[in-house]
Design an enzyme around this catalytic site. Structure first.
Site, PDB file in Angstrom:
ATOM      1  N   GLU A  42     -18.828 -14.892  22.027  1.00 54.43           N
ATOM      2  CA  GLU A  42     -18.685 -13.663  22.811  1.00 54.43           C
ATOM      3  C   GLU A  42     -18.135 -13.809  24.237  1.00 54.43           C
ATOM      4  OE1 GLU A  42     -22.235 -10.878  21.379  1.00 54.43           O
ATOM      5  OE2 GLU A  42     -22.907 -12.793  22.155  1.00 54.43           O
ATOM      6  N   CYS A  96       0.816  -1.220   0.000  1.00 59.24           N
ATOM      7  CA  CYS A  96       0.000   0.000   0.000  1.00 59.24           C
ATOM      8  C   CYS A  96       0.842   1.258   0.000  1.00 59.24           C
ATOM      9  CB  CYS A  96      -0.949   0.012   1.202  1.00 59.24           C
ATOM     10  SG  CYS A  96      -0.115   0.112   2.784  1.00 59.24           S
ATOM     11  N   GLY A 116      11.559   5.506   0.654  1.00 63.02           N
ATOM     12  CA  GLY A 116      10.655   4.445   1.129  1.00 63.02           C
ATOM     13  C   GLY A 116       9.195   4.827   1.013  1.00 63.02           C
TER      14      GLY A 116
HETATM   15  C1  LIG Z   1       3.463   2.581   9.855  1.00 61.67           C
HETATM   16  C2  LIG Z   1       4.671   3.413  10.150  1.00 61.67           C
HETATM   17  C3  LIG Z   1       5.307   3.263  11.372  1.00 61.67           C
HETATM   18  C4  LIG Z   1       6.427   4.040  11.670  1.00 61.67           C
HETATM   19  N1  LIG Z   1       7.016   3.899  12.895  1.00 61.67           N
HETATM   20  C5  LIG Z   1       8.097   4.664  13.201  1.00 61.67           C
HETATM   21  C6  LIG Z   1       8.710   4.574  14.478  1.00 61.67           C
HETATM   22  O1  LIG Z   1       8.299   3.792  15.336  1.00 61.67           O
HETATM   23  N2  LIG Z   1       9.768   5.379  14.737  1.00 61.67           N
HETATM   24  C7  LIG Z   1      10.245   6.255  13.805  1.00 61.67           C
HETATM   25  O2  LIG Z   1      11.222   6.926  14.073  1.00 61.67           O
HETATM   26  N3  LIG Z   1       9.687   6.355  12.600  1.00 61.67           N
HETATM   27  C8  LIG Z   1       8.622   5.587  12.278  1.00 61.67           C
HETATM   28  N4  LIG Z   1       8.040   5.723  11.060  1.00 61.67           N
HETATM   29  C9  LIG Z   1       8.534   6.743  10.159  1.00 61.67           C
HETATM   30  C10 LIG Z   1       9.533   6.203   9.165  1.00 61.67           C
HETATM   31  O3  LIG Z   1      10.658   5.735   9.811  1.00 61.67           O
HETATM   32  C11 LIG Z   1       9.884   7.338   8.244  1.00 61.67           C
HETATM   33  O4  LIG Z   1       8.723   7.680   7.538  1.00 61.67           O
HETATM   34  C12 LIG Z   1      10.931   6.931   7.280  1.00 61.67           C
HETATM   35  O5  LIG Z   1      12.151   6.691   7.883  1.00 61.67           O
HETATM   36  C13 LIG Z   1      11.101   7.987   6.204  1.00 61.67           C
HETATM   37  O6  LIG Z   1      11.935   7.457   5.215  1.00 61.67           O
HETATM   38  P1  LIG Z   1      11.418   7.229   3.746  1.00 61.67           P
HETATM   39  O7  LIG Z   1      12.571   6.763   2.957  1.00 61.67           O
HETATM   40  O8  LIG Z   1      10.239   6.360   3.689  1.00 61.67           O
HETATM   41  O9  LIG Z   1      11.008   8.715   3.380  1.00 61.67           O
HETATM   42  P2  LIG Z   1      10.114   9.244   2.223  1.00 61.67           P
HETATM   43  O10 LIG Z   1       8.678   9.160   2.568  1.00 61.67           O
HETATM   44  O11 LIG Z   1      10.515   8.608   0.950  1.00 61.67           O
HETATM   45  O12 LIG Z   1      10.568  10.762   2.251  1.00 61.67           O
HETATM   46  C14 LIG Z   1      10.259  11.514   3.385  1.00 61.67           C
HETATM   47  C15 LIG Z   1      10.777  12.923   3.301  1.00 61.67           C
HETATM   48  O13 LIG Z   1      12.181  12.913   3.415  1.00 61.67           O
HETATM   49  C16 LIG Z   1      12.787  13.628   2.342  1.00 61.67           C
HETATM   50  N5  LIG Z   1      13.992  12.898   1.992  1.00 61.67           N
HETATM   51  C17 LIG Z   1      14.120  11.558   1.850  1.00 61.67           C
HETATM   52  N6  LIG Z   1      15.398  11.263   1.569  1.00 61.67           N
HETATM   53  C18 LIG Z   1      16.070  12.439   1.532  1.00 61.67           C
HETATM   54  C19 LIG Z   1      17.423  12.799   1.279  1.00 61.67           C
HETATM   55  N7  LIG Z   1      18.320  11.878   1.029  1.00 61.67           N
HETATM   56  N8  LIG Z   1      17.739  14.088   1.307  1.00 61.67           N
HETATM   57  C20 LIG Z   1      16.832  15.045   1.566  1.00 61.67           C
HETATM   58  N9  LIG Z   1      15.550  14.771   1.808  1.00 61.67           N
HETATM   59  C21 LIG Z   1      15.180  13.485   1.785  1.00 61.67           C
HETATM   60  C22 LIG Z   1      11.762  13.625   1.253  1.00 61.67           C
HETATM   61  O14 LIG Z   1      11.891  14.754   0.433  1.00 61.67           O
HETATM   62  C23 LIG Z   1      10.461  13.618   1.999  1.00 61.67           C
HETATM   63  O15 LIG Z   1      10.080  14.925   2.288  1.00 61.67           O
HETATM   64  C24 LIG Z   1       6.928   4.961  10.725  1.00 61.67           C
HETATM   65  C25 LIG Z   1       6.292   5.112   9.496  1.00 61.67           C
HETATM   66  C26 LIG Z   1       5.176   4.351   9.199  1.00 61.67           C
HETATM   67  C27 LIG Z   1       4.491   4.524   7.879  1.00 61.67           C
HETATM   68  S1  FES Z   2      -2.974  -2.107   3.922  1.00 65.11           S
HETATM   69 FE1  FES Z   2      -2.356  -1.983   5.972  1.00 65.11          FE
HETATM   70  S2  FES Z   2      -0.223  -2.031   5.773  1.00 65.11           S
HETATM   71 FE2  FES Z   2      -0.875  -1.906   3.765  1.00 65.11          FE
END
Ligand SMILES: Cc1cc2nc3c(=O)[nH]c(=O)nc-3n(C[C@H](O)[C@H](O)[C@H](O)COP(=O)(O)OP(=O)(O)OC[C@H]3O[C@@H](n4cnc5c(N)ncnc54)[C@H](O)[C@@H]3O)c2cc1C
Ligand code: FES
Ligand code: FES
Length: 1352
Positions: free
Chosen positions: A1284, A77, A258
């Protein structure tokens, strides 16, 4: 705008097949591509935001630099299709199927009974499959880590764990309940499944990585890749230079790695990025380089890769140099889920600058830095307090790209720790998270340098600079630290209405996490200082022996010896557990499946992804999608509804309003009416106002966002129960029941105590959201409704009334549901009515599948309850009088709230004979979404109050609560407070059995001992009984019908009125038909529940489905078997097939209906007496927890459940119901919290905010015993309904937490009753423990601020 060339062609392999896409849209995620474009519907959508794991797939890529293929699980998703160019995807369909060969993971989860509704099963399978691809012999820890991000609402996880455990090589792993290897027990006790049947894991059968993709990667062209979508363009540069140029031209375009931050923003907040830059092909972002001072890690590396790298470095460098690495590894083990960590990038986490990022505080404390590049060149920026400038903001310029992150080595005398606390141990953002580093010179306790950073304490990662200043230069001792706590308290202040709430708790966590750090540092100092001092000690003692006493004092007091105990984490290893049930009698035919554990009849289809749920049905020609527009005001007049902008948008076909409804616009209940679509006035946020239909879901969503509603707010909305009481806002009738003379009895008791408790609501969180497809047949206003509902007849009636057509034009089909739990009855019929208006008006099929957030917002759930009680008792513990007053927060429509209130009152006696007993209940009318039926129908709330009262009596008397329970239990022939006679014998047997099986008395002593030796951790134990009434007090609902066809080839088609929602009713009906027709169950098929085969059905609810429908199926089968009698007698040696064929030629009907007229139950509320139940289910549960009093974190170390369900028709299904209900109860009482804003908006609209139990919440040992030798004359084959009752037994964990908290309080001299509301979340448990840190937090003046969330 990006000057887009014609888009490139995307190439991806899916399940070994090449898929090319000329028009890959950057807004398309893999999940919708799989489901909608490729019709691979095995991958499910449960939340759309990475929080549930239902969409898990495996991604494989080839890395040309190392010439290796790597595999990882990911959430489809959140995976942009465009990101997958050159990748190979494996979905559940790609690893096995029922036609050729199922994969061992699919087989084992299915055969271990790890699927009930099956909606989570493909995701579970794929998480486990990806693990096995990387590690064919995983440990239990690997398995629990791999499954931590996969939610299941049905099973309680134990059977899934057992199925997966069979892949482990650990010695204890084969001792699961399924296959005890001890020769002693092997043949004595029946087993739920036989491990010896399992297929071996054969990796040679796995799909190979496509050679074409290897070639593609080896010869990767250095061209920019571009994919152009409807509204957005995706650019993937091949070099850093090109990336920098792109960023110069498009500074606001996100860099998507990601997509775990950008994706949810686009999806849930409607953020549109016309240009998206994907730097995933830029090599510099993935480079790792070691320097003498630390390691530079490419910002594009995934968090899983970072963890692997750091783990590898741990082995290569001395321990003292890798302190920071270890702290990061610790955080990386808890951050998000495996699927999230596999894709989320290091740079993304840093730059996203979440206020509660787990990495940033540690990196900042450890002196990390980032290397960034832009048009202006390269620079290095320290990750310190200046880096994080606001919510989601850093000091980097928009055009700057983070290339790598520097993680320094530590030196001798430098300690780094990461500590976090989250509402759920795994797959949950932290409440407070911290990185702390302190530096000593060798052999000294004087602090040279220290840095402390917190997340979760404001909009950014924050530095506790003043606190650090108070510590630096001083010795690390009690004095320094106690001053530091005071400084920290002043330094990190949260306003009482701070976003996120939990203000006092968060503040206390900053202190207790520092305290934990202190303990760890003391431990380290002890290791570091002792050898140095020891050498000095020996030397000095030789000169002056009196010095001995000084050093003795130093070791004993400054660095005490008992430290290690305090540092131990809570226990976490899930142990094999026991599931015991009665074997069938030796005389039972081996072909008769009744009473035997039989796998859910759809388990293999669930595990292979072949099972079809409503949204898996293929799109029909011209089909439209419906999205609802809901009210954003809690109480307001609708002044204007402007749909013109929506109608202009591409794909939008129509907007349905109340005016379009041709028939009844309202549904009536208890004299109140509820509008299907609000016309003039709205009464809650989330109330449905209109619906947009469009040619796709995306278009319908955009249309819905464009509808403009003008409101005029009305005064004084009511949200809380307290408000409703003050304003007497109740739904009539208010109910009351009394036995004896309560008022009079209070004057004859030794003691009187008055107390109360508040119980939060609960979201159903069925994994499959509300789903339906309404198809106009095309003539005579006939409609087929394919729907996920527990009560097809209600939907049929509702659609017919809404469209003003006779019921015979509407056929409802229910194949299966992905869970329901009471939530797919009333609201579903309303949603179906609205969808049918759209289908009727447009004359086209219309599909409505709610997103998780919409579902949670609109549909309501379990009632929050506020209860007060007064109890009079004797000093020996006997309760003489009890008076209960319940208030339910019913919301803005009456729904079934009055019935729920009634059921609460019918259970206030619980397991106890209280001679003078009174209960009153009122359903409060508030401006929140209306609440309704939820597994247990009020009993779980009602009984918690009763047991809490018993607990209070025990605390007043200073006696164990189990003694008070025993002193008051029903014994001998008994009658309830509404004069229904019953025998409590089996309840007492359950009680005794549970005490023996759980070794209750010995463990009570052990708990006491444990608590005496532990200051900051306490254990708690509790044992709780239940007596639960089965069947409907509304007598007409106790009926069922069935239709059984026998075809000429001997195959049998059974239809009945029950619906399959995971509870295994179809499996049980198959067993019933098999027994009655004397044929193997493989000849029997159940296709669906349909109103055209069995009319006028009753809901599958009240734990009565099997009782009623089982009798109806039995009745039909008996008729058929009887009809075949002459044929059988003529040819006794013939087979079933020959008899059936002969019967056809002899013109004997091979089709029969069956009917069951259930018991005539009633409740006369005026006389306060009745016979509202057919019988009672009894059960007892003992749970033990270990509680960390500093954070409120707890772990259920063991649970034993003994339950009387008569003679089980299918022990594996019934044990599954017991465990699943128990876990749902555990969620209700200890974890799940609905949060509403002060204006009545539900904040908790997805798994990120609303935590249901995950695998980390399963008791470490969960033993279930079905009471032997129990018979029930009132239900089929002497069985009992079980859906239940057991949910309430989850409260044993609540009371165990309360028991542990009481032990903690006694350390502070606090004795006697205390308040602990439900759910006993870590926040509440911690506050109840009243640790010195809690006591330091100054209480905010009530009424002086607007809290972030309402206490509804
Ligand atoms: C279900 C869920 C649970 C999570 N739980 C946690 C948790 O427990 N603890 C926690 O700390 N985090 C948590 N996260 C957050 C997650 O760790 C961050 O969203 C993730 O690390 C962001 O990395 P990404 O590559 O997916 O970023 P993206 O979504 O791809 O990018 C995010 C932002 O970062 C910028 N960016 C990315 N790479 C660069 C770069 N190299 N230079 C400049 N800008 C950049 C992008 O422009 C964008 O604005 C969770 C997220 C989700 C969806
Ligand atoms: S639909 Fe729930 S994690 Fe993707
Ligand atoms: S079986 Fe897991 S959600 Fe239903």
């Amino acid at each position: 705008m990006f000057a887009a060339k014609k888009g490139d062609t995307l190439c991806v392999f899916i399940n070994g097949k090449k898929v090319t896409e000329d028009h890959a849209d950057p807004e398309t995620m893999l999940l919708s591509f799989l489901r909608e474009n490729l019709r691979l519907t095995g991958t499910k959508s449960g939340c759309g935001g990475g929080g549930c794991g239902a969409c898990t797939v495996m991604v494989s890529r080839y890395r040309p630099t190392t010439k290796t293929i790597f595999h990882y699980s990911a959430n489809a998703c959140l995976l942009p299709l465009c990101q997958l160019h050159g990748a190979a995807i494996t979905t559940v369909e790609g690893i096995g199927n029922s036609k050729t060969r199922i994969h061992p993971v699919q087989e084992r989860i299915a055969k271990a009974h790890g699927s009930q509704c099956g909606f989570c099963t493909p995701g579970m399978v794929m998480s486990m499959y990806a693990l096995l691809r990387n590690k064919p012999w995983p440990t239990m820890e690997d398995i629990t880590q791999a499954l931590a991000g996969n939610l299941c609402r049905c099973t309680g996880y134990r059977p899934i764990v057992d199925g997966c455990r069979s892949f482990c090589q650990e010695s204890s792993c084969c001792q699961s309940n399924g296959d005890e290897k001890t020769t002693e027990t092997k043949h004595e006790k029946p087993r739920l499944f036989d491990q010896e049947e399992f297929l071996p894991l054969d990796p040679t059968q796995d799909l190979i990585f496509p050679p074409e993709l290897i070639l593609m990667a080896e010869t990767a062209n250095q061209q920019t890749l571009t994919f152009c979508g409807e509204r957005s363009t995706w650019v993937s540069p091949a070099s850093l230079e090109e990336l920098v140029q792109l960023k110069i031209r498009h500074p606001t375009a996100p860099l998507v790695m990601g997509n775990t931050n950008t994706g949810p923003d686009m999806k849930f907040k409607g953020v549109l990025h016309p240009l998206i830059i994907s730097p995933s092909r830029v090599p510099e972002l993935f480079e790792v380089s070691l320097t003498p001072r630390g390691v530079w890690v490419g910002a594009g590396c995934s968090l899983s890769e970072v963890r692997c790298l750091l783990e590898k470095l741990l082995l290569e460098f001395p321990e003292e140099e890798t302190e920071l690495f270890r702290a990061l590894i610790q955080q990386l083990g808890n951050l998000g889920s495996q699927q999230i960590r596999n894709v989320a990038s290091l740079g993304g986490n840093v730059v996203s600058a979440y206020p509660n990022s787990d990495l940033n505080p540690v990196l900042a404390a450890g002196n990390g830095r980032v290397s960034v590049v832009s048009g202006g060149g390269r620079r290095e920026v320290p990750l310190d307090q200046d880096f994080f400038v606001g919510f989601g903001k850093t000091l980097l310029e928009p055009e700057e790209v983070v290339v790598s992150v520097f993680i320094p080595f530590t030196r001798k005398g430098e300690f780094v720790r990461a500590l976090r606390h989250a509402p759920r141990k795994e797959a949950s953002f932290a409440t407070v998270t911290t990185g702390m580093r302190v530096c000593f010179s060798e052999g000294s306790r004087v602090v040279q340098d220290i840095s402390i950073y917190y997340g979760g304490m404001g909009p950014t990662t924050v530095s506790a600079t003043k606190t650090c200043k108070a510590i630096v230069g001083r010795p690390w001792d009690e004095g320094t630290l106690s001053q530091a706590y005071n400084v920290l308290l002043d330094e990190l202040v949260l306003p009482p209405s701070a976003p996120g709430g939990k203000v006092d708790f968060r503040r206390s966590l900053t202190l207790s996490l520092l305290f934990k750090f202190n303990l760890e540092v003391l431990q380290k100092l002890k290791e570091m200082v002792k050898p140095v001092i020891y050498v000095a000690f020996i030397a000095i003692c030789r000169v002056d022996p009196t010095v001995f006493f000084f050093f003795f004092f130093f070791f004993q007091n400054v660095i005490p010896d008992e430290l290690p105990e305090k540092l131990l984490p809570l226990p976490g290893d899930i142990q094999p557990s026991l599931q015991e049930f009665q074997p069938v009698s030796d005389s039972q035919s081996v072909h008769d499946p009744v009473g035997r554990p039989m796998m859910h009849r759809s388990a293999v289809s669930h595990a292979t992804g072949e099972a079809i749920y409503c949204d898996d049905m293929p799109r029909t020609d011209g089909e439209l999608f419906l999205v609802l527009v809901t009210s954003s005001r809690a109480l307001a007049k609708i002044i204007n509804l402007d749909v013109s902008a929506a109608m202009q948008l591409p794909g939008v076909v129509d907007v349905i309003t109340a005016k379009d409804i041709p028939g009844k616009k309202e549904r009536a209940m208890f004299g109140y009416s509820e509008e299907l679509l609000a016309e003039n006035k709205v009464s809650c946020i989330g109330q449905m106002v209109c619906a947009v239909v469009a040619d796709s879901k995306a278009h319908a969503k955009r249309g819905a966002a464009a509808v403009k509603i003008t409101y005029e707010d009305l005064p004084d909305p009511i949200f809380t129960i307290q408000d409703a009481i003050e304003k007497s806002s109740f739904y009539e009738p208010l109910r009351e029941i009394e036995r004896g003379d309560v008022a009079g009895a209070f004057s004859h008791v030794d003691q009187i105590y008055e107390g109360g408790i508040q119980i939060g609501g609960q979201e159903h969180f069925y994994m499959e959201t509300q789903s339906m497809l309404v198809v106009p047949v095309g003539e005579e206003t006939e409609f087929n409704v394919y729907i996920s509902t527990q009560w097809p007849t209600l939907t049929q009636d509702a659609v017919a009334e809404t469209l003003d057509i006779p019921s015979n034009r509407v056929t409802c089909h229910v194949k299966r549901m992905g869970g329901a739990f009471g939530g797919k009855v009333i609201k579903t019929s309303i949603l179906a009515s609205i969808t049918s208006v759209a289908a009727w008006k447009t004359k086209r099929p219309v599909r409505c599948i709610l997103e998780r957030g919409e579902d949670m917002l609109i549909t309501g759930g379990r009632h929050p309850v506020l209860a007060k009680y007064k109890v009079g008792f004797l000093n020996d513990g006997r309760i003489i009088a009890a008076d209960f007053q319940y208030y339910l927060n019913a919301g803005c429509a009456v729904d079934e709230s009055v019935l729920v209130a009634e059921k609460i009152l019918l259970h206030i006696d619980s397991a106890y004979s209280i001679p003078n007993l009174r209960g009153r209940a009122a359903a409060c009318r508030t401006n929140l979404p209306s609440n309704g039926a939820f597994r247990g129908f009020g009993v779980p709330q009602g009984l918690l109050v009763v047991e809490n009262m018993i607990n209070d009596v025990a605390l007043v008397l200073g006696r164990p609560a189990d003694q008070i329970r025993e002193a008051n239990m029903y014994t001998g022939p008994s009658a309830t407070h509404y004069r229904m006679e019953f025998s409590p014998e089996n309840m007492l047997r359950c009680w005794e059995d549970c005490k023996v099986r759980s070794d209750y008395n010995a463990r009570r002593r052990a708990v006491h001992q444990f608590n005496q030796h532990h200051r900051w951790k306490k254990r708690g134990l509790s044992i709780i009984p239940i007596k639960y009434g089965v069947a409907f007090a509304e007598s007409f609902l106790n009926q069922a019908a069935a239709l059984v066809h026998v075809y000429k080839d001997g195959s049998v088609l059974v239809s009945h009125g029950g619906t399959e929602m995971g509870q295994g009713i179809h499996t049980k009906m198959q067993q019933v038909a098999s027994r009655e027709l004397h044929i193997p169950s493989s000849k029997i098929y159940i296709s669906e529940t349909s109103t055209s085969t069995v009319p006028n059905t009753c809901p599958s609810a009240a734990s009565f489905g099997t009782d009623a429908n089982g009798m109806a199926v039995k009745n039909a089968c008996e008729t058929l078997y009887q009809r075949l009698k002459p044929i059988r007698e003529k040819n006794p040696k013939g087979s079933w097939e020959t008899w059936v064929r002969a019967a056809f030629f002899e013109k004997i009907s091979l089709s029969a209906t069956g009917y069951h007229r259930g018991p005539d139950l009633y409740m006369d509320w005026d006389k306060m007496e009745g016979q509202p139940y057919a019988y009672f289910v009894f059960g007892v549960c003992c749970s033990e927890v270990e509680l960390d009093c500093l954070t409120g974190d707890y772990r259920t170390v063991r649970t034993d459940i003994v339950v009387d369900i008569g003679r089980s028709v299918n022990p594996s299904v019934d044990i599954g119901q017991v465990e699943g209900a128990f876990m749902q109860g555990l969620g209700l009482y200890t974890l799940e919290e609905l949060k509403f804003s002060p204006s009545g908006l539900l904040y908790t609209r997805g798994p990120s905010q609303y935590k249901i139990p995950a695998i980390c919440d399963v008791p470490l040992r969960l033993n279930v015993y079905l009471l032997p030798n129990s018979h029930n004359p009132h239900a089929i084959y002497s069985s009992k309904g079980i859906g239940e009752p057991v949910l309430f037994l989850g409260s044993s964990v609540f009371f165990a937490i309360k028991d542990a908290a009481a032990a903690a309080r006694s350390e502070s001299g606090l004795i006697g009753p205390f308040s602990l509301d439900s759910p006993a979340t870590p926040e509440k448990a911690c506050l109840a423990c009243a640790s010195p840190f809690i006591q330091k937090i100054p209480a905010s003046e009530p009424g002086s601020f607007k809290p972030w969330a309402l206490n509804i």
